[in-house]
Design an enzyme around this catalytic site. Structure first.
Site, short mmCIF file in Angstrom:
data_model
loop_
_atom_site.label_atom_id
_atom_site.label_comp_id
_atom_site.label_asym_id
_atom_site.label_seq_id
_atom_site.Cartn_x
_atom_site.Cartn_y
_atom_site.Cartn_z
N HIS A 266 66.14 -2.49 42.59
CA HIS A 266 64.72 -2.68 42.20
C HIS A 266 63.86 -2.67 43.47
CE1 HIS A 266 61.32 -3.80 39.84
NE2 HIS A 266 61.58 -5.07 39.61
N HIS A 307 65.23 6.78 38.56
CA HIS A 307 64.38 5.76 37.93
C HIS A 307 64.76 5.65 36.46
CE1 HIS A 307 60.77 3.56 36.73
NE2 HIS A 307 60.64 3.30 38.02
N ASP A 365 59.80 3.99 46.20
CA ASP A 365 60.37 3.36 47.40
C ASP A 365 60.79 4.35 48.47
OD1 ASP A 365 61.66 1.27 44.97
OD2 ASP A 365 60.31 0.58 46.55
#
Ligand code: SDX
Length: 430
Positions: A266, A307, A365
Site C-alpha cells: 500500500h 493496482h 508510487d
C-alpha cells in the site's frame, strides 16, 4: 435506488432469493446482500475484491478508463488548476470554495498548525533510528489526549475542528519526525507561508538558516499532497472507516489508517520503489529484475506497478511523472540515474507480455519517490508524506460515515476449524 433485482437460486432452496440492485450516479450497480444472513448464508469475498463496503460521494475511480474524480472533478484538473487546501475543502464540503470560503479555510488551517509543546517530549522517547512511520503511528494517536474539548463524534462542530486540526498538524508532526531523525531542532510553523511552503520550511529550515522555499519545489510538494489526498475505499481508508464505526475518536482512527498505509503493498510502496531502483543500480540490470517479478516462485514484485482497481494507467502517475520532470529540470538533475532506470523500467514493463496480460501499469508510487528524493526527503519519510496527504481523505470518509447512519463493521467468516469435541484432561493428552 432502483427496482432492478438479482435472483439468486440456491441448490436445495425452493424459491430463489430476491436481492435489490442499486445504481450509483456513475459506475457499476451493486447487489444488496444484507438479507442473505436471514436465509442462512454469508457472502464470501476475501480481500473484498467484489464488495462495496459503503455509499460515498467523495471520490470515484474507473479502473478500466484510468479515471479519478474528487467531487466530480478529474484529478488532472485539480492537480493542474487547484491546490491541496482547495482539494481538502472540496473533500470536506462537497464543493470547491469561492474566494471568501478559501481565505477563511486557509486561515483556519494555518492557525492550527502548531502542536502542544508537550508533544515535543514524546519524540525524545523514540530512538533516532526509529522508522518515521512508527513515530507517526504513536504521536498521531496521542493527539486524542490533548483535545478532550472536541471528541464528541456526534457533534458536527467537534468533527469539523478535529478534521481541521488533523489536516493542519500532520505536516508539523511529519517535519518533527524528520528533525528527530536527523538530530536537528524542531522548527515552528510560519503562518506567513502557504501549506506546502510551510512544510518544506519546517523540514529543511534551521534556527541558524531558514532560506526562502523554492516555489517550484513548494508547488511540487503541494501536488504530491493533492495526488495522495483520497482514493475511495483503499485499505487504509477502509481501516479508518472500520475503526470509526466502533465510535473511536478521529485521532485514533487516523492512527489506524497510518498503520495500514505503512505496508509495502500500500503506502509503503513509494519507499520500496526507491529501494528497488537503488538495488537495480544500472539500466543493464533491469531485465534481471523484470524476470524476477515474473517468476511465480520469486516473491519479488516490481514495486510501483499494479493496482487493485486501475487495470489501465493510474492518472496520478501521469501527473506525478510530469512533476518529476519539472522538479529534476529545476534542480539540474535531468540526468538523475534513478530517473533513467525508472523510465527504462517503465518502458520495458509496458512492452512486456506478462505486464500487458496482467494489466500492470505504474501507479501513484512509481515516480513520487524520485521527486521526494530530489527535494531532499529521505526514503524512509516517503510514506509519512503519503500519510500527510491522505489524512484529508481519511477524515473526510470518517466524517461522511459518522454524519450518516452507520453500523459497526463486523464481517463474518467461512469457519474451517474443529467441530465441537470432548475436552481431554491434561493426563490424557499425547
Ligand atoms: C497504493 O487501493 C488503492 O487505491 C491504493 C492506492 C491509494 O491511493 O490508496 O492507490 C495506493 O497502494 C498503490 C499500490 C502500491 N503498491 C505497489 O506498488 C506494490 C506492488 N504492487 C502489488 O503488490 C499489487 O499490484 C497490488 C497490491 C497493488 C495489487 O494487488 P492485487 O489487486 O491483489 O493483485 P494481485 O496481487 O492479485 O496481482 C494480480 C497478478 C498476480 O499474478 P497471478 O497470481 O495472477 O499469477 O499480478 C501479479 C500478481 O503476482 N502482480 C505483479 C505485481 N502486481 C501484481 N507481478 C509483478 N509485479 C507487480 N508489481
Amino acid at each position: 435506488m432502483t427496482d432492478k433485482k438479482a435472483h439468486l437460486s440456491v441448490d436445495g432452496l425452493e424459491a430463489s432469493i430476491e436481492l435489490p440492485i442499486y445504481s450509483g450516479t456513475i459506475g457499476p450497480d451493486v447487489i444488496d446482500v444484507t438479507s442473505l444472513t436471514s436465509k442462512g448464508y454469508f457472502t464470501y469475498d476475501p480481500g473484498f475484491m467484489s464488495t462495496g463496503s459503503c455509499e460515498s460521494k467523495l471520490t470515484y475511480i474507473d479502473g478500466g478508463k484510468g479515471v479519478l474524480l474528487h467531487g466530480g472533478y478529474p484529478i488532472e484538473e485539480l492537480a493542474n488548476k487547484s491546490d491541496y487546501l482547495e482539494t481538502c475543502y472540496l473533500l470536506l464540503n462537497g464543493e470547491l470554495p469561492n474566494a471568501e470560503q478559501k481565505k477563511e479555510f486557509v486561515d483556519i488551517i494555518t492557525n492550527h498548525t502548531m502542536v502542544h509543546e508537550n508533544i515535543a517530549r514524546f519524540f525524545r522517547g523514540f530512538r533516532a533510528d526509529a522508522h518515521p512511520m512508527a513515530i507517526m503511528c504513536g504521536v498521531v494517536g496521542a493527539l486524542s489526549s490533548f483535545y478532550h474539548d472536541s471528541l464528541d463524534i456526534n457533534d458536527e462542530e467537534h468533527r469539523k475542528i478535529s478534521a481541521h486540526r488533523l489536516i493542519a498538524k500532520m505536516p508539523t508532526l511529519a517535519a518533527m519526525t524528520y528533525k528527530h531523525h536527523v538530530g536537528q531542532p524542531f522548527m515552528y510553523p510560519n503562518n506567513k507561508l502557504s501549506y506546502s511552503e510551510n512544510f518544506l520550511h519546517m523540514m529543511f529550515g534551521t534556527p541558524c538558516d531558514d532560506p526562502e522555499v523554492n516555489p517550484v519545489l513548494a508547488r511540487a510538494m503541494d501536488k504530491i499532497f493533492l495526488l495522495h489526498a483520497d482514493h475511495e475505499q483503499n485499505a487504509s481508508t477502509s481501516t479508518v472507516r472500520l475503526a470509526g464505526s466502533s465510535g473511536a475518536n478521529p485521532f485514533a482512527c487516523i492512527a489506524a489508517g497510518i498503520a495500514t498505509l505503512w505496508g509495502p503493498a500500500h503506502g509503503g510502496a513509494n519507499e520500496a520503489v526507491l529501494n528497488m531502483l537503488e538495488e537495480i543500480g544500472t539500466v543493464d540490470r533491469i531485465d534481471e529484475f523484470v524476470a524476477k517479478a515474473k517468476d511465480k516462485n520469486d516473491p519479488f514484485r516490481l514495486m510501483g506497478f499494479g493496482h487493485r482497481v486501475y487495470k489501465n494507467f493510474d492518472p496520478r502517475a501521469k501527473v506525478m511523472k510530469e512533476t518529476c520532470d519539472e522538479v529534476l529540470t529545476e534542480l539540474g538533475l535531468e540526468n538523475d540515474p534513478l530517473l533513467a532506470i525508472a523510465k527504462r523500467l517503465e518502458q520495458i514493463a509496458l512492452e512486456d507480455e506478462y505486464f500487458i496480460q496482467k494489466k500492470l501499469y505504474p501507479n501513484v508510487d512509481f515516480y513520487s519517490g524520485i521527486i521526494m528524493k530530489a527535494i531532499g526527503i529521505p526514503t524512509d519519510m516517503f510514506t509519512v508524506i503519503f500519510a500527510t496527504g491522505r489524512t484529508v481523505g481519511w477524515i473526510a470518509h470518517w466524517h461522511e460515515m459518522i454524519s450518516n447512519s452507520y453500523k459497526i463493521g463486523r464481517p463474518r467468516q467461512l469457519y474451517k476449524g474443529y467441530a465441537p469435541r470432548e475436552f481431554p484432561p491434561l493426563e490424557e493428552r499425547k
